[in-house]
Design an enzyme around this catalytic site. Sequence first.
Site, PDB file in Angstrom:
ATOM      1  N   SER A  18       0.856  -1.181   0.000  1.00 57.53           N
ATOM      2  CA  SER A  18       0.000   0.000   0.000  1.00 57.53           C
ATOM      3  C   SER A  18       0.894   1.234   0.000  1.00 57.53           C
ATOM      4  O   SER A  18       2.071   1.159   0.371  1.00 57.53           O
ATOM      5  CB  SER A  18      -0.877   0.000   1.258  1.00 57.53           C
TER       6      SER A  18
ATOM      7  N   TYR B  73      -1.516  -0.012  11.077  1.00 58.58           N
ATOM      8  CA  TYR B  73      -1.658  -0.524   9.710  1.00 58.58           C
ATOM      9  C   TYR B  73      -0.402  -0.229   8.900  1.00 58.58           C
ATOM     10  O   TYR B  73       0.157  -1.122   8.243  1.00 58.58           O
ATOM     11  CB  TYR B  73      -2.882   0.095   9.040  1.00 58.58           C
TER      12      TYR B  73
END
Length: 275
Positions: free
Chosen positions: A132, A145
């Site tokens: 990501s 995260y």
Amino acid sequence: MAHVALVTGGSSGIGRATALALHARGTTVYAAARGVDRMADLERRGINVLALDVTDDDSLRAAVGTVLAEQSRIDVLVNSAGYGAFGSIEETPLDVAREQFQVNLFGLARLTQLVLPTMRAQGSGRIVNISSLAGLFASPLGGWYSASKFALEAMSDSLRVEVVQFGIDVVLVEPGPVRTAWHARADVGLRHVSSSGPYAALARGVSKVITGFDDESITSDAEDVAAVVVTAATADRPRPRYLVGRGAHLAVAFRRILPDRAWDRAVLRRHATAG
């Protein structure tokens, strides 16, 4: 040509779109996820479906064993299973943080360990890890995260150098925002952890940002990301990294040139405006 592919997170989002895209190219695809019932339509299209819990070693062993028993090889592993645990570092219980790493990193690493001996014996293989932009820079209330994705980036870089001698490629795909249920799930966790207390105002801003991505022009569809994953999985000489999404390259460029404090101010301004 990728003959046999194992795709995790196959019941939704990028994993599902990737399973469909690889299948359309003629690849024998095994789509794996905890919710097998949500993959009935994939099975009707000729995609093999597997029950897989990436946090359970027996489940991981069984999934790999099934593929090898039926196909005797695994050419591509796409590690797409994952989620985002949002909330302030201070307020997030460490059990929640550990679970984030268990799914996004350790389960992925264990599945990779189970697949590598077969790929080494074949003298070929491709491991595609879905990272990501959050693996390149962190956002407020998304620290755990991002930490899991930063760790995935480092592990992939190390693994890529380790296994190239065996004819195995390791590739990172780094999407920006994608239109999936991911944002809604992340927002539920964010609200649960930080909707009251000292971070409540910031949480309102972060919530508006992550739930608003679906309506922004920079946001990709899962199929857009899947197309890049297919390229990463099938190219003769894949790049180590593929950025995906409108604005992704621009965001990375800004992060590289802005000093840390200037970047922090820009990030806080965005979320304060959203709040």
